[in-house]
Design a protein around this motif. Structure first.
Motif, PDB file in Angstrom:
ATOM      1  N   GLU A 242       0.832  -1.208   0.000  1.00  0.00           N
ATOM      2  CA  GLU A 242       0.000   0.000   0.000  1.00  0.00           C
ATOM      3  C   GLU A 242       0.859   1.246   0.000  1.00  0.00           C
ATOM      4  OE1 GLU A 242      -3.159   0.107  -0.403  1.00  0.00           O
ATOM      5  OE2 GLU A 242      -3.506  -2.058  -0.316  1.00  0.00           O
ATOM      6  N   ALA A 243       1.998   1.214   0.715  1.00  0.00           N
ATOM      7  CA  ALA A 243       2.898   2.366   0.725  1.00  0.00           C
ATOM      8  C   ALA A 243       3.501   2.601  -0.653  1.00  0.00           C
ATOM      9  CB  ALA A 243       3.997   2.149   1.757  1.00  0.00           C
ATOM     10  N   ALA A 244       3.845   1.512  -1.343  1.00  0.00           N
ATOM     11  CA  ALA A 244       4.391   1.657  -2.695  1.00  0.00           C
ATOM     12  C   ALA A 244       3.350   2.238  -3.648  1.00  0.00           C
ATOM     13  CB  ALA A 244       4.869   0.289  -3.201  1.00  0.00           C
ATOM     14  N   ARG A 245       2.107   1.823  -3.495  1.00  0.00           N
ATOM     15  CA  ARG A 245       1.039   2.394  -4.328  1.00  0.00           C
ATOM     16  C   ARG A 245       0.859   3.882  -4.030  1.00  0.00           C
ATOM     17  NH1 ARG A 245      -2.580  -2.669  -3.160  1.00  0.00           N
ATOM     18  NH2 ARG A 245      -2.181  -3.985  -4.996  1.00  0.00           N
ATOM     19  N   ALA A 246       0.961   4.246  -2.753  1.00  0.00           N
ATOM     20  CA  ALA A 246       0.804   5.653  -2.379  1.00  0.00           C
ATOM     21  C   ALA A 246       1.923   6.520  -2.954  1.00  0.00           C
ATOM     22  CB  ALA A 246       0.777   5.784  -0.856  1.00  0.00           C
ATOM     23  N   GLY A 248       3.079   6.100  -5.834  1.00  0.00           N
ATOM     24  CA  GLY A 248       2.885   6.158  -7.269  1.00  0.00           C
ATOM     25  C   GLY A 248       3.657   5.121  -8.055  1.00  0.00           C
ATOM     26  N   VAL A 249       4.123   4.064  -7.400  1.00  0.00           N
ATOM     27  CA  VAL A 249       4.848   3.006  -8.098  1.00  0.00           C
ATOM     28  C   VAL A 249       3.868   2.263  -9.004  1.00  0.00           C
ATOM     29  CG1 VAL A 249       6.222   0.906  -7.826  1.00  0.00           C
ATOM     30  CG2 VAL A 249       6.456   2.775  -6.177  1.00  0.00           C
ATOM     31  N   PRO A 250       4.242   2.009 -10.253  1.00  0.00           N
ATOM     32  CA  PRO A 250       3.326   1.302 -11.160  1.00  0.00           C
ATOM     33  C   PRO A 250       2.933  -0.067 -10.611  1.00  0.00           C
ATOM     34  CG  PRO A 250       5.141   2.291 -12.391  1.00  0.00           C
ATOM     35  CD  PRO A 250       5.470   2.443 -10.939  1.00  0.00           C
ATOM     36  N   GLU A 251       1.694  -0.461 -10.914  1.00  0.00           N
ATOM     37  CA  GLU A 251       1.163  -1.715 -10.369  1.00  0.00           C
ATOM     38  C   GLU A 251       1.959  -2.930 -10.842  1.00  0.00           C
ATOM     39  OE1 GLU A 251      -1.450  -3.538  -7.754  1.00  0.00           O
ATOM     40  OE2 GLU A 251      -1.272  -1.390  -8.224  1.00  0.00           O
ATOM     41  N   LEU A 252       2.396  -2.914 -12.094  1.00  0.00           N
ATOM     42  CA  LEU A 252       3.169  -4.045 -12.613  1.00  0.00           C
ATOM     43  C   LEU A 252       4.501  -4.177 -11.887  1.00  0.00           C
ATOM     44  CD1 LEU A 252       3.338  -6.341 -14.661  1.00  0.00           C
ATOM     45  CD2 LEU A 252       4.375  -4.729 -16.287  1.00  0.00           C
ATOM     46  N   ARG A 253       5.134  -3.056 -11.582  1.00  0.00           N
ATOM     47  CA  ARG A 253       6.399  -3.093 -10.844  1.00  0.00           C
ATOM     48  C   ARG A 253       6.185  -3.580  -9.423  1.00  0.00           C
ATOM     49  NH1 ARG A 253      10.532   2.027  -9.768  1.00  0.00           N
ATOM     50  NH2 ARG A 253      12.107   0.817  -8.623  1.00  0.00           N
ATOM     51  N   ILE A 254       5.090  -3.174  -8.799  1.00  0.00           N
ATOM     52  CA  ILE A 254       4.765  -3.666  -7.452  1.00  0.00           C
ATOM     53  C   ILE A 254       4.587  -5.178  -7.471  1.00  0.00           C
ATOM     54  CG2 ILE A 254       3.020  -3.642  -5.635  1.00  0.00           C
ATOM     55  CD1 ILE A 254       2.514  -0.716  -6.261  1.00  0.00           C
ATOM     56  N   LEU A 255       3.884  -5.646  -8.494  1.00  0.00           N
ATOM     57  CA  LEU A 255       3.610  -7.073  -8.584  1.00  0.00           C
ATOM     58  C   LEU A 255       4.885  -7.884  -8.771  1.00  0.00           C
ATOM     59  CD1 LEU A 255       1.500  -9.396  -8.870  1.00  0.00           C
ATOM     60  CD2 LEU A 255       1.481  -8.898 -11.318  1.00  0.00           C
ATOM     61  N   ALA A 257       8.327  -6.791  -8.674  1.00  0.00           N
ATOM     62  CA  ALA A 257       9.523  -6.484  -7.887  1.00  0.00           C
ATOM     63  C   ALA A 257       9.315  -6.611  -6.387  1.00  0.00           C
ATOM     64  CB  ALA A 257      10.007  -5.065  -8.221  1.00  0.00           C
ATOM     65  N   HIS A 258       8.100  -6.507  -5.915  1.00  0.00           N
ATOM     66  CA  HIS A 258       7.864  -6.510  -4.474  1.00  0.00           C
ATOM     67  C   HIS A 258       7.030  -7.727  -4.024  1.00  0.00           C
ATOM     68  CE1 HIS A 258       9.519  -2.442  -4.049  1.00  0.00           C
ATOM     69  NE2 HIS A 258       8.824  -2.120  -5.134  1.00  0.00           N
ATOM     70  N   ALA A 259       5.810  -7.805  -4.535  1.00  0.00           N
ATOM     71  CA  ALA A 259       4.883  -8.804  -3.998  1.00  0.00           C
ATOM     72  C   ALA A 259       5.233 -10.222  -4.428  1.00  0.00           C
ATOM     73  CB  ALA A 259       3.453  -8.460  -4.427  1.00  0.00           C
ATOM     74  N   LEU A 260       5.518 -10.422  -5.712  1.00  0.00           N
ATOM     75  CA  LEU A 260       5.724 -11.782  -6.212  1.00  0.00           C
ATOM     76  C   LEU A 260       6.933 -12.446  -5.569  1.00  0.00           C
ATOM     77  CD1 LEU A 260       4.666 -13.919  -8.140  1.00  0.00           C
ATOM     78  CD2 LEU A 260       6.117 -12.949  -9.932  1.00  0.00           C
ATOM     79  N   LYS A 261       7.990 -11.685  -5.318  1.00  0.00           N
ATOM     80  CA  LYS A 261       9.192 -12.267  -4.718  1.00  0.00           C
ATOM     81  C   LYS A 261       8.897 -12.830  -3.327  1.00  0.00           C
ATOM     82  CE  LYS A 261      12.374  -9.489  -3.272  1.00  0.00           C
ATOM     83  NZ  LYS A 261      13.502  -8.522  -3.223  1.00  0.00           N
ATOM     84  N   ASN A 262       8.161 -12.087  -2.527  1.00  0.00           N
ATOM     85  CA  ASN A 262       7.821 -12.579  -1.188  1.00  0.00           C
ATOM     86  C   ASN A 262       6.791 -13.699  -1.240  1.00  0.00           C
ATOM     87  OD1 ASN A 262       9.544 -10.767   0.093  1.00  0.00           O
ATOM     88  ND2 ASN A 262       7.989  -9.176   0.194  1.00  0.00           N
ATOM     89  N   ALA A 263       5.891 -13.642  -2.203  1.00  0.00           N
ATOM     90  CA  ALA A 263       4.877 -14.696  -2.313  1.00  0.00           C
ATOM     91  C   ALA A 263       5.466 -16.013  -2.777  1.00  0.00           C
ATOM     92  CB  ALA A 263       3.777 -14.250  -3.273  1.00  0.00           C
TER      93      ALA A 263
END
Length: 341
Positions: A242-246, A248-255, A257-263
């Protein structure tokens, strides 16, 4: 207790339990083989052979002694890493059988696992990033169907469609019977063809790998789809996302670079254990596609009541699973500092 000492204690405990697990598996296989109907001497000589010839062969193979004496002899051989000699292949040792057939199983397992991870991760990520949509529903349905369809049935159906009706792929085997395989360096045809510089053999090997690997890989992909979808959905709701979205980080980059690696952390454990189980559990796929791997050789040994070969291959597969399980637990603990033992 510190994390490093707890991990050391866990590893030592697992290393001490591994021989006990292998002894239990070896003992169970030994007893089950002798409890099943059928006589290996009849399989070798035929049921109409003279009784004197059967008794002579039974004495030669060490099958005339008591069950306890056979068991002690078998365990003594295992302690010397002697898996015995095949009863049906003219004195070939079990280690030679493993060396001849195991590379084919490894090659099938590696490419099937690559397909499973690629397809399962992609479908799971798409479903998790679009919750409560048709993509999410389709991802769930894909996971359920691929997880529940029997491998042998799917293999036969795909063979009928793509090999018999359409003629796109060969019916089975690992390489054309009329052609010589690439020179043997590792036993893996894809690697051997590259090492020998034979690109034609490399593409031929991939061509023969396509249908069995796609069949087994897609059926296994449902496991990874479910794990990735569930964990990625939870990760996408985390505070740092949520902080990354706030920011303005693009959703694809969040998915990516951030979320998929931990998942993917829980999927690492499943990946290792599934691959280890795949090495020993691909028997239905290998038999369906006439793949000359070790699992197919195990099926032949069971059919012919070849006691040493069955026992040796099962113990070998059990060792692979035990070692892989321990290695994956250690790797997972090193990757995720939250894990405690």
């Amino acid at each position: 207790m510190s994390r490093s000492k707890a991990l050391q204690y866990y590893v030592i405990t697992r290393l001490m339990l591994a021989p006990l697990m292998l002894w239990t598996i070896a003992s169970v296989v030994f007893l089950l083989l002798r409890a099943t109907p059928g006589d290996p001497v009849d399989a070798i000589l035929g049921p109409r052979a003279p009784e004197s010839a059967k008794e002579a062969l039974r004495s030669q193979l060490g099958l005339d002694g008591s069950l306890f004496r056979q068991y002690i002899s078998y365990m003594g051989d295992l302690l010397r890493f002697d898996l015995g000699t095949s009863l049906t292949t003219q004195g070939q040792s079990v280690w030679q059988i493993i060396g001849d057939h195991f590379p084919a199983t490894v090659e099938l397992a590696v490419f099937s696992m690559a397909v499973a991870v690629a397809v399962g991760t992609t479908v799971g990520a798409i479903a998790a990033s679009r919750p409560n949509t048709i993509w999410d529903t389709a991802g769930r349905l894909f996971g359920i169907v691929t997880y529940s369809v029997p491998a042998f049935w799917a293999g036969m159906v795909l063979q009928l469609i793509f090999a018999v009706q359409l003629g796109w792929f060969p019916l089975g085997t690992r390489f054309p019977v009329a052609d010589a395989p690439p020179p043997t360096f590792t036993g893996l045809y894809t690697v051997d063809s590259i090492l020998s510089g034979n690109l034609g053999a490399f593409w031929t090997t991939l061509y023969y790998l396509c249908l069995p690997c796609l069949t087994l890989g897609i059926l296994l992909s449902g496991i990874f789809e479910r794990i990735v979808r569930v964990n990625l959905r939870q990760t996408l709701q985390a505070d740092y996302v949520e902080a990354a979205r706030a920011r303005g980080v693009p959703e694809l980059r969040i998915l990516l670079a951030h979320a998929l690696k931990n998942a993917m952390i829980p999927a690492i454990t499943v990946l290792g254990l599934t691959f280890a189980a795949l090495l020993g559990g691909a028997i239905l796929t290998e038999v369906t596609f006439s793949w000359p791997g070790l699992a197919n050789r195990l099926y032949e040994a069971i059919r012919l009541r070849d006691y040493p070969t069955v026992q040796g291959i099962v113990v070998f597969f059990a060792t692979v699973v035990v070692v892989a399980s321990l290695a994956i637990d250690i790797l997972n603990a090193c990757i995720d500092p939250r894990i405690r033992y």
